[in-house]
Design a protein around this motif. Sequence first.
Motif, PDB file in Angstrom:
ATOM      1  N   THR A 264       0.848  -1.191   0.000  1.00 41.73           N
ATOM      2  CA  THR A 264       0.000   0.000   0.000  1.00 41.73           C
ATOM      3  C   THR A 264       0.887   1.246   0.000  1.00 41.73           C
ATOM      4  N   TYR A 265       0.486   2.274  -0.781  1.00 41.26           N
ATOM      5  CA  TYR A 265       1.255   3.526  -0.774  1.00 41.26           C
ATOM      6  C   TYR A 265       1.321   4.061   0.654  1.00 41.26           C
TER       7      TYR A 265
ATOM      8  N   ARG B 110       2.931   2.486   3.155  1.00 38.80           N
ATOM      9  CA  ARG B 110       3.288   1.395   4.077  1.00 38.80           C
ATOM     10  C   ARG B 110       4.776   1.432   4.399  1.00 38.80           C
TER      11      ARG B 110
ATOM     12  N   GLN C 101       6.658   2.990  -4.525  1.00 44.38           N
ATOM     13  CA  GLN C 101       6.604   2.257  -3.271  1.00 44.38           C
ATOM     14  C   GLN C 101       7.688   1.182  -3.279  1.00 44.38           C
TER      15      GLN C 101
ATOM     16  N   ASP D 243     -12.795   1.228  -5.527  1.00 44.39           N
ATOM     17  CA  ASP D 243     -13.582   1.281  -4.291  1.00 44.39           C
ATOM     18  C   ASP D 243     -14.887   0.520  -4.462  1.00 44.39           C
TER      19      ASP D 243
ATOM     20  N   GLY E 292      -3.029   3.464  -5.221  1.00 43.84           N
ATOM     21  CA  GLY E 292      -2.287   3.348  -3.965  1.00 43.84           C
ATOM     22  C   GLY E 292      -2.532   2.064  -3.203  1.00 43.84           C
ATOM     23  N   ILE E 293      -3.067   1.044  -3.880  1.00 43.19           N
ATOM     24  CA  ILE E 293      -3.421  -0.204  -3.174  1.00 43.19           C
ATOM     25  C   ILE E 293      -2.307  -1.244  -3.316  1.00 43.19           C
TER      26      ILE E 293
ATOM     27  N   ALA F 152      -6.572  -0.942   0.127  1.00 44.03           N
ATOM     28  CA  ALA F 152      -5.477  -0.341   0.886  1.00 44.03           C
ATOM     29  C   ALA F 152      -5.330  -1.036   2.231  1.00 44.03           C
ATOM     30  N   LEU F 153      -4.090  -1.328   2.609  1.00 49.03           N
ATOM     31  CA  LEU F 153      -3.712  -1.933   3.891  1.00 49.03           C
ATOM     32  C   LEU F 153      -4.125  -3.398   4.016  1.00 49.03           C
TER      33      LEU F 153
ATOM     34  N   GLU G 279      -2.756  -6.047   2.531  1.00 51.49           N
ATOM     35  CA  GLU G 279      -1.716  -6.940   2.018  1.00 51.49           C
ATOM     36  C   GLU G 279      -1.987  -8.372   2.449  1.00 51.49           C
TER      37      GLU G 279
END
Lengths: 494, 491
Positions: free
Chosen positions: B198-199, B201, B216, B393, B438-439, B463-464, B466
């Motif tokens: 994630t961008y 992280r 990233q 989304d 950003g994912i 996002a977040l 992972e």
Amino acid sequence: MSARPPRLVVGVEVHVQLATRTKAFCACPVEFGAEPNALCCPVCLGHPGALPTLNRGALAAAVRAGLALGCAVAPRGAVRWDRKNYFYPDLPKGYQITQYDHPLCENGALALSDGTRVRIRRAHLEEDTGKSSHAGDGETLVDFNRCGVPLLEIVTEPDLGSAAAVEEYLRLLRDRMILAGASSCSMEKGEMRCEPNVSLVRGDGSSTGISELKNLNSFAAVRAAVAFEAKRLEEGPWHPAGAAPPRTTYGWDDAGGRTILQRTKETAADYRYFPEPDLPDLPAEALAGFVAEGRAALAAADADRSAAAGRARAEAVRLGLAADQADLLLVRDLTGGRFAAALAAAEGAGAPAAEAGPALAGWFLGPLAGWVNGRGGDWAALRASAGDLAAALGLQRTGKATAQVVKEHLLAGEWPGTGGDPAAFLAGRGLLGGAGEEAVRAACAEVVAANPDVVAKIRAGKTAARGALVGQVMKRMRGTADPGAVNRILDGLL
Amino acid sequence: MAGGLPLHALPAAALRDRIASREVSAEEAARHFLDRIARLDGGIGAFLRVDAEGALRSARASDARLDAGGAPRPLEGVPVAVKDNLNVEGLPTTCASRILEGFVAPRDATAVARLRAAGAVILGKTNLDEFAMGSSTENSAFGPTRNPRDPSRVPGGSSGGSAAAVAAGFAPLALGSDTGGSIRQPAALCGILGLKPTYGRVSRSGLVAFGSSLDQVGPLCRTAADAALALSVIAGRDPMDATSLALEAPAASLAEGGLRGMRVGVVKEHLEGEGLEPAVKAAVEAAVGVLRAGGAEVREVSLPRSGDGIAVYYLVATSEASSNLARFDGVRYGLRVEGRDLAGMYEETRDRGFGTEVKRRILLGTFALSAGYADAYYQRALRVRRLIADDLDRAFREVDVLVGPTAPTVAFPLGEKIEDPLAMYLCDVFAVTANLAGIPAVSVPCGADPAGLPAGFQVMAPALREDAALRAAAAVEAAGLLPAALPGAFA
């Protein structure tokens, strides 16, 4: 052709250096006068991989400054950072971090003493560049100590109509910045850089080009440069109403007292602004704390100043000072406490307040201010101590030296820069102890004998002419005669 | 040898356990890998610089720590290769460019410093497309890297040196950077696993910026578990990077937990895309089958804005790059070529210092940001970027992960696309989506074409998340669709 003279239109851009311990986007210290390139790190030198992080102290200072100028803080809802891209050796990253279309502060105003409202369009945070210096051998040296120092750029609307108004605005601006604790605004240290944009407009809407004035290092220079440019622009050329007038940059030659053409902007530089991706937007919520703290700090500073003004008013009454004297010496404390110290020493030596106050106020705002202004305007140059000044006042009060001798030979001469016992200083020059009755009488007799026509006028009832005789006696006596004695003796002779 | 595998065939976690249990010393492990690099990298060109001395020093420090009874750290003694756009203190950072000639990094990138703090041994710096601009590692000023699966073919890019190093058994773990697929696409072409987190992280501090809003740092390795282990070490808030997220690093067990209840969306546009090789498509379908068989609920999902991704990416990335690369001006460090005056010095330095692709992108980005064009290009790209993120989304309201091919093709021959930038740009057509939004996204091997060239399976997650991407990747990895054995000469 319009009959009325053209109207002067001035807007001002000012960069003030925000008072922070460290730079805007890295932890390097901010200091004036350090060794070149001693205050740098990979971030402010633009090393590969280095990233900026916001100094919250700079943001807080900028918010306080904006509030002190009556601005709305972050009216667009968030604080955003942008990159202004251009190449120059003193710009290590090839871009400056600034704020383009979301300035931190907008829509403020300051009121001048004549009621003119100077609108402040915007005030935004940005980083300073380094400093290039060109050595004689064609080499260019760059000092990056200043690079990344936080600046607030404050832009007015073109609401100023005279050189005096420009100067008043700048003095007021500096006063507000200092009050807000946002900047110390020392022009000598480059902490306040002023760039007036000057043009003339005629009744039919036609106008001259806009001159952007740079390199103005003092208020006097600003005033002189605006006045000079206003005069120069009268020659035209004139551009019809509605046409976009050309913008030209002029430097100020302080010694020559004239503006010098630097460059004509034929095309607007393309800075390719875009949002700085390395710094996240600060949402308005995140700013609320800064605004609340800023308001509180400003209110406290205002209260301090009001209290100081209240104390100063009471003190002014006790001393019998005029309002403007009290403001300069007690509220704004122009002399850095030196007036108060001298007054305390004089009162300690037995001088009544109502006598010492006005006398010392006259000295500090008269000959001493002149002496200091002749030496760069820094009161630290004054070496005569509070005790020395109290002693000088004592000589005058006891008649050992006349007011004229003190003013002309002591306060306006070398003595303020050396200090020391004023009696010894004057005695060494034969100016102490007043003149004897015989010497005064002899001088009066000589003057009466030398001016029969004036004497005749006085005897015919034109008593005002007597002042001329008194003046001549004082001149012969190099100021050492007591004016009361001179008058008494002249009365007898006439 | 325990487990029967040579050291260079072990995943990072297994190697670390052998070192921690003193079956093998960190120094022996480091020497093993350094020896392989010395013998075999001549034909691959994965490394630009091998720091044997530094590697042995830190390996001996690991051994001393263990000798003294110190607790083994998460990557104790594990050799790691670092892409040469990340700063390693005391070593040159070249970005595979002439313009940084002579620049030595004064401090470690945050990700590198965290690897060291976890006991990792830095072997050296790996090749890349100049400033990470490219998809084949042919745009290196110091020569191309070759694919260990077939040295006549490219390893992908821009982290081609890091991907080839892992694929050739020169290191079990490497760091790369991913701006528009630069970790995942070479991982796919070399038959290994790559994770773009994630961008925010992982700190970007010490990563030479290309597209700052997209870049990233992430790991290239053999297993999903290794990727989770590496992420647990390098992730987390860094005060040196204002865009790093204020979150603790995730646990090393992130890839565990299986597929239970997982909803998988197969991206329709990615599987129907023009230019998708049939062998790649078949391999991806096989991987989808593995997920379904493993208990995941699979459905088709549409990302209608997918087709705009490449255009948006090449506007945003080049715009940011045109500004990010302005600092390479010959004034303070790196190459300086004197000119007739200041402007001449800038021109000569940048003309000689930058390669063709870098110049092309600086020009594109400068144009896209120019007055009169910024609205039509840069500003419009930002608006479409937002729409692409909105697409995702929406999709993630229905599914937990989105899957498809990482790249449309298997590894292609050196020289095939180098004269055709547009064809090269299309290598990243599926990858850029994750950067723009950003994912996190993972590429995991999912088979090979008849010639044995690997295909990559991409798993994107919100996002977040992972964890979700790595769990799906772990399931595909476990199915063994690509034989685990190292390619011929590197066995």
